[in-house]
Design a protein around this motif. Structure first.
Motif, mmCIF file in Angstrom:
data_model
loop_
_atom_site.group_PDB
_atom_site.id
_atom_site.type_symbol
_atom_site.label_atom_id
_atom_site.label_comp_id
_atom_site.label_asym_id
_atom_site.label_seq_id
_atom_site.Cartn_x
_atom_site.Cartn_y
_atom_site.Cartn_z
ATOM 1 N N ARG A 93 0.829 -1.196 0.000
ATOM 2 C CA ARG A 93 0.000 0.000 0.000
ATOM 3 C C ARG A 93 0.871 1.255 0.000
ATOM 4 O O ARG A 93 0.534 2.259 -0.643
ATOM 5 C CB ARG A 93 -0.930 0.014 1.212
ATOM 6 C CG ARG A 93 -1.982 1.100 1.170
ATOM 7 C CD ARG A 93 -3.010 0.861 0.051
ATOM 8 N NE ARG A 93 -4.001 -0.101 0.483
ATOM 9 C CZ ARG A 93 -4.110 -1.333 -0.018
ATOM 10 N NH1 ARG A 93 -3.299 -1.748 -0.965
ATOM 11 N NH2 ARG A 93 -5.035 -2.153 0.415
ATOM 12 N N ALA A 94 1.994 1.212 0.709
ATOM 13 C CA ALA A 94 2.903 2.359 0.726
ATOM 14 C C ALA A 94 3.436 2.656 -0.672
ATOM 15 O O ALA A 94 3.554 3.824 -1.067
ATOM 16 C CB ALA A 94 4.058 2.102 1.697
ATOM 17 N N LEU A 95 3.755 1.609 -1.435
ATOM 18 C CA LEU A 95 4.216 1.817 -2.810
ATOM 19 C C LEU A 95 3.158 2.554 -3.621
ATOM 20 O O LEU A 95 3.465 3.496 -4.357
ATOM 21 C CB LEU A 95 4.521 0.476 -3.471
ATOM 22 C CG LEU A 95 5.709 -0.321 -2.933
ATOM 23 C CD1 LEU A 95 5.775 -1.675 -3.624
ATOM 24 C CD2 LEU A 95 7.011 0.432 -3.117
ATOM 25 N N HIS A 96 1.909 2.132 -3.490
ATOM 26 C CA HIS A 96 0.844 2.757 -4.266
ATOM 27 C C HIS A 96 0.541 4.171 -3.761
ATOM 28 O O HIS A 96 0.139 5.035 -4.551
ATOM 29 C CB HIS A 96 -0.405 1.870 -4.238
ATOM 30 C CG HIS A 96 -0.286 0.675 -5.128
ATOM 31 N ND1 HIS A 96 -0.754 0.663 -6.423
ATOM 32 C CD2 HIS A 96 0.278 -0.540 -4.918
ATOM 33 C CE1 HIS A 96 -0.502 -0.521 -6.972
ATOM 34 N NE2 HIS A 96 0.120 -1.266 -6.079
ATOM 35 N N TRP A 97 0.694 4.400 -2.490
ATOM 36 C CA TRP A 97 0.481 5.747 -1.949
ATOM 37 C C TRP A 97 1.569 6.696 -2.435
ATOM 38 O O TRP A 97 1.308 7.869 -2.702
ATOM 39 C CB TRP A 97 0.466 5.678 -0.428
ATOM 40 C CG TRP A 97 -0.105 6.890 0.250
ATOM 41 C CD1 TRP A 97 0.587 7.826 0.958
ATOM 42 C CD2 TRP A 97 -1.481 7.297 0.297
ATOM 43 N NE1 TRP A 97 -0.260 8.789 1.453
ATOM 44 C CE2 TRP A 97 -1.543 8.482 1.060
ATOM 45 C CE3 TRP A 97 -2.657 6.771 -0.232
ATOM 46 C CZ2 TRP A 97 -2.733 9.156 1.306
ATOM 47 C CZ3 TRP A 97 -3.845 7.440 0.024
ATOM 48 C CH2 TRP A 97 -3.879 8.609 0.780
ATOM 49 N N ALA A 98 2.780 6.169 -2.586
ATOM 50 C CA ALA A 98 3.908 7.013 -2.996
ATOM 51 C C ALA A 98 4.028 7.154 -4.506
ATOM 52 O O ALA A 98 4.426 8.215 -4.998
ATOM 53 C CB ALA A 98 5.212 6.433 -2.443
ATOM 54 N N PHE A 99 3.689 6.089 -5.262
ATOM 55 C CA PHE A 99 4.016 6.056 -6.684
ATOM 56 C C PHE A 99 2.803 5.850 -7.598
ATOM 57 O O PHE A 99 2.980 5.497 -8.771
ATOM 58 C CB PHE A 99 5.029 4.940 -6.967
ATOM 59 C CG PHE A 99 6.293 5.008 -6.157
ATOM 60 C CD1 PHE A 99 6.974 6.202 -6.012
ATOM 61 C CD2 PHE A 99 6.790 3.881 -5.529
ATOM 62 C CE1 PHE A 99 8.145 6.282 -5.266
ATOM 63 C CE2 PHE A 99 7.956 3.937 -4.785
ATOM 64 C CZ PHE A 99 8.639 5.138 -4.648
ATOM 65 N N ALA A 100 1.612 6.048 -7.096
ATOM 66 C CA ALA A 100 0.430 5.857 -7.944
ATOM 67 C C ALA A 100 0.477 6.800 -9.138
ATOM 68 O O ALA A 100 0.785 7.990 -9.006
ATOM 69 C CB ALA A 100 -0.846 6.106 -7.146
#
Length: 295
Positions: A279-286
């Motif tokens: 989820r952190a990846l998607h929050w940072a790199f969406a």
């Protein structure tokens, strides 16, 4: 002047490097992992996700990134750099050192983790924050093309507590803040004093909070008949992980901050970690919707 690594190496996955950096003030040595995507960086540099408890999270983050970002129309995930800060060890955690580094001040002293061991101390968060901003950041600026205006920070448990405290004390340090199962009620909920006095800057960070379903008032099915069930329930009543994170999200929204809360179904305090990293990846790199549509 940025520090020079006292040791460095490669491992974990292709394009992954690690550097042991000495704190310029205390001499403490921490390991910084860096993973960069293939190909040229964007003109402004790569957006970067910084992660605490680096030894425990970097492998999962790399695998999740490599498996998803190459297919933006199926995942919505863009490429970005991964920075993870941990310690010179092959173990996932160094519990003694993280207690000091990730425990914001003022901190306290606690009994040793094991008989004959050193006293455990918290309260070194300001030292850790200075290391990140004044040692690690200049070092990375020298060796990697990173976007200084597009940084995210992720922390779990104590790391989530640290990430929120850092936002309250240095709100411009990171554009995105992701706190999974944050220890908000630690040491009599002192973090709420920071919340009460917090005035968000004009460009306030975006915040994602989360916790596992079994961090609420009920035990996970496999824990219910265990001898320590009553003690676990009592600890849950003290920590209030789910409720405290929900309350934090509401309080931040009341201050005008974009803040979201999410419960991960079927997960405990530790099993949330792979989901929270993803989820952190998607929050940072969406990616913006128009970019995924055009890909």
């Amino acid at each position: 002047m940025s520090p020079q690594p006292i040791a460095e190496g490669q491992g974990l996955a292709p394009r992954t490097r690690w550097f042991d950096l000495e704190d310029s003030l205390t001499g403490a040595i921490r390991r910084v992992f860096l993973w960069l995507p293939e190909g040229p960086a964007p003109q402004a540099g790569w957006p970067a996700l910084w992660m605490l408890d680096g030894n425990a999270v970097i492998g999962t983050a790399i695998d999740a990134m490599r498996a998803q970002a190459f297919w933006p129309t199926g995942t919505g995930l863009g490429w970005g750099a991964l920075v993870a800060v941990g310690y010179p060890t092959d173990a996932p955690y160094n519990s003694f050192r993280r207690s000091w580094d990730l425990g914001p001040p003022p901190g306290r002293s606690y009994p040793p983790f094991h008989e004959g061991g050193p006293e455990v101390r918290t309260g070194g968060g300001a030292e850790m924050a200075r290391f990140l901003m004044e040692d690690v950041q200049p070092f990375l600026d020298r060796i990697a093309p990173l976007d200084p205006d597009n940084r995210a920070i992720f922390g779990h448990s104590f790391g989530g507590l640290f990430a929120l405290w850092l936002m309250f004390t240095q709100p411009s340090a990171f554009r995105h803040v992701i706190a999974a199962s944050p220890a908000i009620t630690w040491e009599e909920s002192f973090l709420l004093e920071h919340l009460a006095g917090f005035t968000p800057p004009r460009q306030a960070p975006r915040v994602h909070l989360s916790a596992g379903e079994w961090e609420g008032n009920a035990l996970a099915p496999f824990q219910r008949s265990a001898p320590e069930a009553d003690a676990r329930l009592a600890e849950k009543a003290r920590t209030r992980t789910v409720e405290a994170a929900q309350e934090m999200a509401r309080a931040l929204r009341a201050k005008g901050i974009e803040a979201h809360y999410e419960t991960y179904a079927g997960e405990t305090h530790m099993s949330v970690l792979p989901i929270a990293i993803n989820r952190a990846l998607h929050w940072a790199f969406a990616l913006p919707v128009e970019e995924t549509a055009d890909a």
